[in-house]
Design an enzyme around this catalytic site. Structure first.
Site, PDB file in Angstrom:
ATOM      1  N   ASP A 339      14.817  -5.134  -1.429  1.00 12.15           N
ATOM      2  CA  ASP A 339      14.442  -4.365  -2.617  1.00 12.15           C
ATOM      3  C   ASP A 339      13.145  -3.600  -2.408  1.00 12.15           C
ATOM      4  O   ASP A 339      12.291  -3.999  -1.624  1.00 12.15           O
ATOM      5  CB  ASP A 339      14.271  -5.321  -3.813  1.00 12.15           C
ATOM      6  CG  ASP A 339      13.227  -6.397  -3.534  1.00 12.15           C
ATOM      7  OD1 ASP A 339      13.213  -6.929  -2.404  1.00 12.15           O
ATOM      8  OD2 ASP A 339      12.425  -6.707  -4.430  1.00 12.15           O
ATOM      9  N   GLU A 340      13.019  -2.512  -3.157  1.00  5.88           N
ATOM     10  CA  GLU A 340      11.752  -1.804  -3.347  1.00  5.88           C
ATOM     11  C   GLU A 340      11.040  -1.487  -2.024  1.00  5.88           C
ATOM     12  O   GLU A 340       9.816  -1.564  -1.953  1.00  5.88           O
ATOM     13  CB  GLU A 340      10.822  -2.630  -4.250  1.00  5.88           C
ATOM     14  CG  GLU A 340      11.402  -2.850  -5.636  1.00  5.88           C
ATOM     15  CD  GLU A 340      10.491  -3.643  -6.556  1.00  5.88           C
ATOM     16  OE1 GLU A 340      10.376  -3.267  -7.722  1.00  5.88           O
ATOM     17  OE2 GLU A 340       9.902  -4.655  -6.101  1.00  5.88           O
TER      18      GLU A 340
HETATM   19  C1  ACM Z   1      13.282  -7.106  -7.722  1.00  2.62           C
HETATM   20  O1  ACM Z   1      13.065  -7.353  -8.913  1.00  2.62           O
HETATM   21  N1  ACM Z   1      12.439  -6.353  -7.020  1.00  2.62           N
HETATM   22  C2  ACM Z   1      14.454  -7.609  -7.054  1.00  2.62           C
END
Ligand code: ACM
EC number: 3.2.1.52
Length: 770
Positions: A339-340
């Site tokens: 993620d991110e």
């Molecule tokens: C997330 O909340 N960055 C998975």
């Protein structure tokens, strides 16, 4: 272990029976003076439940019969839970009629997590096809026996046939941003197991801390497990020296947690987040990063732009870490994050751009896709399945990869359509760092409210998903991120009671779910949690008060309860409200000053301690931070000041993109001055591409000013220069004369200047009459 997805089906469907509408049974068993058996308030609601006449009384003479090793293990766990609740255990006995029998019998339930439970006047039998199902039957029995008054419990005669709707009923805990002890995690596992949750997703690596011992890389925990908190909290007041915040789990502790969870039929799934959320690892081994530069373990929240690089050496590191994880965690899944991962560093790196060309990655997301594919291959070779956050769908994803949908349900829907297995954990509904009520008693978190009703209403299988793909939705998961939850009490506050709603969605057949029934059963869960030392949030069960100045010496008061329980009782004479105190029906006038105390009652019991409200002239002319609205819709957070780690700290709602508060429709018709009590917080956020959304209003003086406006875009009412520092108590009080405003006015309050690394916030606004 069998694939979790094989647990999905509910193969039997018996008559639907109302769970809460039944009146208490009146019959007594023999000459025992046991309390009468009420209709069972079970959470999660079982697939089928039928009550009948009669009851069985569990008392000191009751024996527990469990044939065979597996049934005896369940019996010992069951007694362990009773002991934790400080209640008498039920002695195990070899044989004999009556009493309680735990049985494992082939064909007892068509589901490996299913069970059948019978309560008859001559005894209680819990039957399942395997140990897991028997454990869930025992968990149901434990609820039937709680709450208990005294050493006798009358259980109403009933027949339950039960099995879960979904095989994945999860909760994630972020142990990176704040660290929990092994004992605390075990307490969470107990509470999860008793709600029939079965996956514990353990977020062990992030920018702010590396929390798992990997012997080949000792610096991960020597360096990566400690950070210096931002602001005063990072300084030891005794020495003035940095005060690190540290914590990691040794491999022995991890094994202990895994075994503890396994005994309670919970799979522990570790997360090693790549290629973003990598700062703690890069702080330990700078060669893993893109720039090669050394970095501190981050003490900032948000999205950090430091990524792992894509060198072969780094892949060896990934495989070494995952190699340890596959040995430590016997479950089927390993989570690789994904993620991110903002790609600025990869874009800026000539070396990574060259590697992308060599490896045929058309863009940085494709390069992340190659990383995921390599990790998937490694995990598959070790008998594990890869799972990642929904960003991994943006690269080419191996067929066997499972997707955890957090940016809404769209990623999960798309993944399931493509044939990937999916776990739904959308931030919109299942992120429990979001607050659950508007109460001033909420701890820090994210002040968008995800209330119980919304959690309960969440449906994991999107309506648009074709029927032949629905089996790919493995289930759902609540995620507890801990940036703003530095104690385990706060973690529990945010998880409970909402986790009960997640448990019911995960377990109970869709057509058996009913929010009104759930709310009617929830009060019975509270004494169970209290007995089990689960520190659930009291805020949903408390009374909230709104008071508006009425005539010269009165105020109009309205009372409410976040969950909508209707029976609010109050007093105005200082005494504690009881079930027979005045019932609240509609807004009413009180003389000023009045002390009002109020609580919510169900069946004669207060759901939480009474709240006390002092309604006086000063309180009617002032608003605390919690009662103020944000001026815009930026990034709202509920933050603490940076007082000493163990001491009390102030808590404030603030939009960090645009820190500005408003008192909507303030009556300034007789007001000649306004006093603002302001606090100062650390500003410790990395916002990546959102950085430009952060607005600093231009300052005219050295330290910026407090500005008051009539309407956020309206006329300036006053401007007062800020001091360089707050007073010794951490606050400043600023007073500004204003012109009276004939009409009700949205009073907006903000501070100018770029004050980083700190930020002023409004603690309280007080209006001062002419
Ligand atoms: C997330 O909340 N960055 C998975």
């Amino acid at each position: 272990m069998k694939p979790l997805s094989s647990f999905r089906a509910i193969p039997f469907a018996l008559a639907l029976v109302a769970l809460v509408a039944c009146k208490p049974a009146t019959e007594q068993h023999g000459d025992h003076a046991a309390p009468t058996a009420a209709a069972p308030a079970l959470i999660p609601a079982p697939a089928t439940l039928q009550t009948s006449d009669g009851q069985f009384v569990v008392d000191a003479g009751t024996r527990l019969h469990a044939q065979g090793e597996a049934a005896q293990r369940v019996a010992r766990l069951f007694n362990g839970f009773l002991a934790k609740e400080k209640r008498p255990e039920i002695p195990l006995a070899d044989a004999g009629a009556g009493g309680i029998r735990f049985e494992i019998a082939a064909g007892a339930s068509p589901s490996s997590e299913g069970y059948v439970l019978d309560v008859k006047p001559d005894g209680i039998v819990v039957r399942a096809a395997d140990e897991r199902g028997l454990f869930y039957g025992a968990a149901t029995l434990l609820q039937l026996l709680t709450p208990a008054n005294g050493d006798k419990v009358a259980v109403r005669a009933l027949h339950i046939e039960d099995a879960p709707r979904f095989g994945w009923r999860g909760a994630m805990l972020d142990s990176a941003r704040h660290f929990q002890s092994v004992d605390e995690i075990k307490r969470l596992l107990d509470a999860m197991a008793l709600l029939k949750l079965n996956v514990f997703h353990w977020h062990l690596t992030d920018d702010q801390g590396w929390r798992i011992e990997i012997p080949k890389y000792p610096k991960l925990t020597e360096i990566g497990a400690c950070r210096i908190p931002a602001g005063d909290a990072g300084i030891d007041p005794a020495t003035g020296k940095p005060a690190p915040y540290c914590g990691f789990y040794t491999q022995a502790q991890v094994r202990d947690v895994v075994a503890y969870a396994a005994a309670r039929h919970i799979e522990v799934m570790p997360e090693f987040d790549v290629p973003g959320h990598a700062v703690a690892a890069i702080a330990a081994y700078p060669q893993l990063g893109v720039t090669g530069k050394s970095l501190p373990v981050s003490n900032e929240w948000g999205v950090n732009s430091n990524l792992f690089n894509t060198e072969e050496e780094t892949y060896r590191f990934f495989e070494d870490v995952l190699g340890e994880m596959v040995k430590l965690f016997p479950g089927r899944y390993v989570h690789i994050g994904g993620d991110e991962a903002v790609k600025d560093q990869w874009i800026a790196s000539q070396r990574i751009q060259q590697q992308m060309k060599e490896q045929g990655a058309k863009d940085e997301m494709a390069m992340q896709g190659l990383m995921v594919a390599r990790l998937e291959k490694f995990l598959a070779a070790h008998g594990k399945r890869l799972i990642g956050w929904d960003e991994i769908l943006e690269g080419k994803l191996p067929e066997s990869a499972t997707v955890m949908s957090w940016r809404g349900t769209e990623g999960g829907l798309e993944a399931a359509k493509q044939g990937h297995d999916v776990v739904m954990s959308p931030s919109s509904d299942l992120y429990f760092d979001y607050l659950q009520t508007r109460s001033a008693n909420e701890p820090p978190g994210r002040p968008s409210i995800i209330e119980m009703k919304q959690v309960y209403a969440f449906e994991p299988v999107p309506a648009e998903l074709p029927a032949d793909k629905q089996q790919h939705i493995l289930g759902l998961q609540a995620n507890m991120w801990t940036e703003h939850s530095r104690t385990f009490a706060r973690v529990q506050h945010n998880l409970f009671p909402r986790l009960a709603a997640v448990a019911e969605t995960g377990w109970t057949p869709k057509d058996r779910k009913d929010y009104a029934s759930f709310l009617a059963r929830l009060p019975a869960q509270l004494p169970r949690w209290r007995a089990q030392d689960v520190e659930y949030a009291r805020t949903p069960f408390e009374v909230e008060l709104q008071a508006e100045a009425g005539g010269s010496a009165t105020a109009k008061v309205s009372l409410s309860n976040p969950l909508g329980y209707p029976d609010i009782r109050y007093t105005t004479d200082g005494s504690a409200p009881t079930a027979t105190s005045t019932a609240y029906a509609k807004p009413f006038d009180v003389v000023v000053p009045t002390q009002l105390r109020a609580a919510v009652f169900v069946d004669g019991q207060a759901l939480a301690d009474a709240n006390t409200f002092d309604i006086d002239a000063a309180s009617l002319l002032s608003r605390g931070n919690n009662a103020l609205a944000s001026c815009g819709k930026g990034l709202g957070l509920r933050l603490e000041d940076d007082g000493p780690f163990k001491g009390e700290r102030g808590i404030y709602n603030v939009d960090i993109f645009n820190p500005c508060w408003q008192w909507k429709q303030a009556d300034l018709s007789a007001i000649g001055a306004i006093e603002v009590h302001a606090a100062r917080l650390p500003y410790n956020f990395q916002l990546a591409h959102d950085e430009t959304s952060r607005k600093f209003q231009p300052a005219r003086t050295a330290h910026g000013e407090l500005v008051l406006r009539a309407g956020c875009e309206g006329a300036e009412l006053a401007r007062v220069p800020m001091p360089a520092q707050p007073d010794a108590d951490g606050f400043v009080t600023l007073k500004a004369a204003i012109q009276t405003q004939p009409k009700p006015t949205d009073l907006c309050v903000y501070f100018t200047g770029d004050t980083r690394p700190t930020m002023w916030v409004v603690d309280r606004i007080a209006l001062q009459p002419n």
